[in-house]
Scaffold this active site. Structure first.
Site, PDB file in Angstrom:
ATOM      1  N   GLY A   1       0.838  -1.196   0.000  1.00 52.83           N
ATOM      2  CA  GLY A   1       0.000   0.000   0.000  1.00 52.83           C
ATOM      3  C   GLY A   1       0.868   1.237   0.000  1.00 52.83           C
ATOM      4  O   GLY A   1       2.102   1.170  -0.043  1.00 52.83           O
TER       5      GLY A   1
ATOM      6  N   VAL B   1       4.699   1.091   1.084  1.00 53.67           N
ATOM      7  CA  VAL B   1       5.114   0.024   1.990  1.00 53.67           C
ATOM      8  C   VAL B   1       5.206  -1.275   1.202  1.00 53.67           C
ATOM      9  O   VAL B   1       4.320  -1.590   0.403  1.00 53.67           O
ATOM     10  CB  VAL B   1       4.114  -0.151   3.152  1.00 53.67           C
ATOM     11  CG1 VAL B   1       4.589  -1.233   4.112  1.00 53.67           C
ATOM     12  CG2 VAL B   1       3.923   1.159   3.897  1.00 53.67           C
TER      13      VAL B   1
ATOM     14  N   LYS C   1       8.818   0.456   4.889  1.00 57.18           N
ATOM     15  CA  LYS C   1       8.245   1.727   4.440  1.00 57.18           C
ATOM     16  C   LYS C   1       9.354   2.564   3.817  1.00 57.18           C
ATOM     17  O   LYS C   1      10.382   2.835   4.436  1.00 57.18           O
ATOM     18  CB  LYS C   1       7.598   2.487   5.602  1.00 57.18           C
ATOM     19  CG  LYS C   1       6.983   3.816   5.173  1.00 57.18           C
ATOM     20  CD  LYS C   1       6.235   4.489   6.300  1.00 57.18           C
ATOM     21  CE  LYS C   1       4.903   3.839   6.531  1.00 57.18           C
ATOM     22  NZ  LYS C   1       3.941   4.128   5.438  1.00 57.18           N
TER      23      LYS C   1
ATOM     24  N   GLY D   1       0.913   5.387   1.667  1.00 55.92           N
ATOM     25  CA  GLY D   1       0.323   6.452   2.464  1.00 55.92           C
ATOM     26  C   GLY D   1       0.969   7.777   2.154  1.00 55.92           C
ATOM     27  O   GLY D   1       1.758   7.909   1.207  1.00 55.92           O
ATOM     28  N   GLY D   2       0.660   8.766   2.988  1.00 53.08           N
ATOM     29  CA  GLY D   2       1.187  10.091   2.754  1.00 53.08           C
ATOM     30  C   GLY D   2       2.692  10.187   2.908  1.00 53.08           C
ATOM     31  O   GLY D   2       3.321  11.102   2.377  1.00 53.08           O
ATOM     32  N   PHE D   3       3.299   9.243   3.631  1.00 49.11           N
ATOM     33  CA  PHE D   3       4.731   9.303   3.875  1.00 49.11           C
ATOM     34  C   PHE D   3       5.520   8.369   2.961  1.00 49.11           C
ATOM     35  O   PHE D   3       6.731   8.304   3.053  1.00 49.11           O
ATOM     36  CB  PHE D   3       5.033   8.964   5.335  1.00 49.11           C
ATOM     37  CG  PHE D   3       4.469   9.969   6.299  1.00 49.11           C
ATOM     38  CD1 PHE D   3       4.811  11.306   6.207  1.00 49.11           C
ATOM     39  CD2 PHE D   3       3.587   9.567   7.289  1.00 49.11           C
ATOM     40  CE1 PHE D   3       4.287  12.228   7.098  1.00 49.11           C
ATOM     41  CE2 PHE D   3       3.063  10.490   8.178  1.00 49.11           C
ATOM     42  CZ  PHE D   3       3.409  11.834   8.092  1.00 49.11           C
ATOM     43  N   GLY D   4       4.820   7.615   2.106  1.00 51.99           N
ATOM     44  CA  GLY D   4       5.536   6.744   1.181  1.00 51.99           C
ATOM     45  C   GLY D   4       4.936   5.363   1.087  1.00 51.99           C
ATOM     46  O   GLY D   4       4.091   4.971   1.904  1.00 51.99           O
TER      47      GLY D   4
ATOM     48  N   ASP E   1      -2.483  11.122  12.158  1.00 52.70           N
ATOM     49  CA  ASP E   1      -3.071  10.481  10.975  1.00 52.70           C
ATOM     50  C   ASP E   1      -3.700   9.148  11.351  1.00 52.70           C
ATOM     51  O   ASP E   1      -3.492   8.135  10.681  1.00 52.70           O
ATOM     52  CB  ASP E   1      -2.015  10.294   9.886  1.00 52.70           C
ATOM     53  CG  ASP E   1      -2.640  10.023   8.512  1.00 52.70           C
ATOM     54  OD1 ASP E   1      -3.835  10.331   8.337  1.00 52.70           O
ATOM     55  OD2 ASP E   1      -1.949   9.499   7.627  1.00 52.70           O
TER      56      ASP E   1
END
Length: 675
Positions: A353, A360, A374, A355-358, A471
């Site tokens: 998946g 995974v 991540k 997310g906003g930080f990168g 978050d």
């Protein structure tokens, strides 16, 4: 002048009397854990297996250093599983006596129960009809406080906290019997004695997590008291101002070398004569000074020859500058080549998946361990050393409802975080998938709601530094094989933001629908903004609906508030699975969720209060005020640089930035407390 022997004699006499009182009560069970919904048929196969099991455990435990577990019976559901453990400072005969008493008491205290556990001062006995071996279990808490008040409580609490934290770590990672005791001085005449112990078939990490949880509960049960204990099914901690354990026996049990966990530095060594000592010092001191000067000069030359920094250094914990708790970053560092091989060079097939930080990725190390990697985006502006200090700190945050951070990699242009891998992936994959929703019974949902609450409480109040997640959402909740929730990405809240319990930021990072109004509109974040996100998440878990919004659909929070205001909130449960349905419990969770999403941050409860509300039916919940409402047709251009949907305020004026939001009337809500 030599100190008077009278105070020492009085303290020794007091300790002896207290030990005699403890010995007199040693045969009494401290706590009984006898669920009433697990009856077995008398005279059946299970009872015969249980009798055979209980008769064997005291003998086995006494012969095997105080621990034994066994299974009797050929097949389920008539198999009986049992475990017996004595405190590590007991000898074999005392251990056998304590467990014999336990077996006798089991028949009278928990008659006809398939699952039962008795806690004594010196031993525990547990049996069940399903295996519980090796599983960390903090679902039941048994606190007990000494009625006496502590001396100098303002000093007592931090000294106790340091001692118990040290004992928890030693019991988990340094003691073969998962047992540690120790003593530290409060005043010249008052000492604090502590003990930490786990059931010995736990993994070290699970033992540590259990003990950390137990230590964190001490302030709530025993604040300002001179003694107390917190007991879970798989671990316990205790402290007193007198030695309640056998010091000599504990030294033998933990390998000697002083009492395990002691903060004492010991007294000065005995010498034959003062003259000899002075001569020795006169010779040794100049030699040591010369050697230190030579070492310093050699270190200086080496540092000039090799200007490239060496990453495998000792990094102090984020809070302590005294070096009391140092951790080597070497054990937390992964080679980039190793992670590339584990993830097949970050192949799209291994992507879990983003997310906003990168993104995974799933990875498999050479030893077969599964990990989640991540790959941080370039958003983080931290330098390598600062980030590594953060990782060392975050790796020490151990809680069963937090995803475990295993380490990091900082090579070339890559910044990678390595986490434990959880096979059930994220909560949203099950909760919002109509084909999989039936996998979540109400019992699982309630466990998820409570687990997330405990994990968030740990981040806000019980960890070493207040951490605001910023978050919290369903996709950041991972599930283990038993559907236990684990909050993920909590480390990024620290890696990417300032260390503050309340702050203001121009970079609003989060997910609309979960964001508190004060954060979405003004960038103001605090523990109460996390509480808002938790409230949305609770409402999603109960109803199985996602808090989405658009031109033609009503968002979940608005829908629930509309039903609540009209008094027909029970209609929201019509689509829920009938498996284990408990309407009053579900309504209570909705009530708590609405309290968490109130518009005014000051009215929202803290996570400590939320956890109590969810676990206690005797507490009357206040009526919630109107939440912040989402107006999907309007978009606000945030002056701080973030675009946000307008979050309507239940007030009769224009919202910030000139967006008019219609108001609603606060409704009087009547709520029947569950029986």
């Amino acid at each position: 002048m030599a100190p008077s022997p009278r105070p020492r004699a009085m303290r020794g006499l007091l300790s002896l009397l207290l030990l005699l009182v403890a010995a007199a009560n040693a045969d009494d069970a401290l706590f009984n854990d006898c669920p009433s919904n697990t009856n077995y048929t008398r005279g059946g196969v299970f009872e015969a297996n249980l009798d055979a099991l209980l008769s064997s455990l005291p003998v086995s435990a006494a012969a095997q250093s105080g621990f034994a577990k066994n299974t009797t019976g050929a097949a389920a559901p008539d198999q009986a599983y049992g475990l017996a453990q004595c405190r590590a400072d007991l000898n074999a005969s005392d251990c056998r006596a304590c467990l014999d008493t336990s077996v006798r008491d089991m028949a009278s205290k928990c008659p006809g129960q398939k699952n039962a556990m008795l806690f004594y001062d010196a031993c525990v006995l547990r049996h069940a009809n399903v295996s519980f071996f090796g599983a960390d279990d903090t679902s039941r808490e048994y606190p007990l406080a000494n009625p006496g008040n502590a001396t100098e409580p303002e000093r007592f609490t931090p000294i106790l906290g340091k001692l118990m934290g040290n004992l928890a770590r030693r019991a988990a990672f340094e003691s073969p019997r998962m047992f540690a005791v120790g003593m530290t001085s409060l005043t010249p005449f008052v000492n604090i004695y502590g003990m930490a112990e786990c059931i010995r078939d736990l993994r070290a990490d699970d033992c540590n997590s259990c003990l950390v949880d137990a230590v964190s509960r001490i302030p709530s049960c025993c604040d300002g008291k001179q003694g107390g204990r917190v007991v879970f099914r798989t671990c316990s901690v205790r402290f007193e101002v007198y030695p309640f354990y056998n010091v000599q026996a504990t030294e033998a049990a933990t390998g000697g070398g002083g009492v395990n966990g002691s903060d004492n530095s010991g007294g000065p060594a005995s010498t034959g004569s003062n003259g000899t000592v002075k001569i020795a010092l006169a010779v040794l001191i100049p030699v040591v000074v010369v050697l230190l000067a030579l070492l310093a000069f050699a270190f200086y030359l080496l540092s000039k020859r090799n200007r490239k920094p060496h990453w495998h250094v000792q990094i102090a914990s984020a809070e302590n500058g005294n070096g009391d708790e140092m951790m080597s970053s070497e054990s937390l560092l992964y080679d980039l080549s190793t992670l590339r091989a584990a993830t097949d060079n970050f192949s799209g097939d291994n992507k879990l998946g983003e997310g906003g930080f990168g993104p995974v990725y799933k990875g498999i190390l050479l030893d077969g361990r599964e990990i989640a990697v991540k790959r941080l985006s370039t958003t983080s502006q931290q330098g390598p050393l600062q980030m590594k200090n953060e990782v060392v700190f975050l790796a020490k945050l151990q809680h069963k409802n937090l995803v475990r951070l295993l380490g990091c990699c900082i090579e070339e242009d890559e910044k990678l975080l390595v986490y434990e891998f959880l096979s059930n992936k994220s909560l949203d994959k099950i909760l919002f998938d109509h084909g999989r929703q039936q996998e979540l019974s109400w019992a699982n949902k309630h466990k998820i709601i409570q687990g997330i609450g405990r994990g968030l409480l740990y981040l806000h109040e019980d960890s070493r530094l207040t951490i605001i997640h910023r978050d919290l959402k369903a996709s950041n909740i991972l599930l283990d094989p038993e559907m236990n929730p684990k909050i993920s990405d909590f480390g990024l809240a620290k890696l990417f933001t300032m260390d503050a319990s309340v702050g203001n930021t121009s970079r609003i990072a989060g997910t609309y629908g979960y964001m508190a109004p004060e954060y979405a509109l003004h960038g103001i974040f605090s523990a109460k903004s996390d509480v808002f996100s938790y409230g949305v998440l609770v409402l999603e878990v109960v109803t199985g609906r996602q808090n989405v919004y658009g031109q033609d659909s009503e968002d979940l929070v608005s829908s629930i508030w509309r039903h609540w205001s009209r008094g027909d909130v029970s209609r929201l449960l019509e689509s829920c699975s009938a498996d284990g349905l408990r309407p009053q419990e579900m309504l209570r969770c909705i009530h708590v969720g609405l309290l968490c999403v109130q518009e005014d941050a000051h009215l929202r409860p803290g996570m400590a209060a939320v956890v109590v509300m969810l676990n206690s039916r005797s507490i009357t919940l206040p009526a919630p005020t109107a939440p912040a409402f989402i107006v999907p047709s309007r978009v606000v251009d945030n002056p701080e640089g973030a675009n946000a949907f307008a979050l309507g305020m239940s007030m009769r004026h224009e919202a910030p930035n000139g967006v008019y939001v219609p108001s609603i009337n606060d409704a009087s809500v009547s709520y029947l407390e569950p029986r």
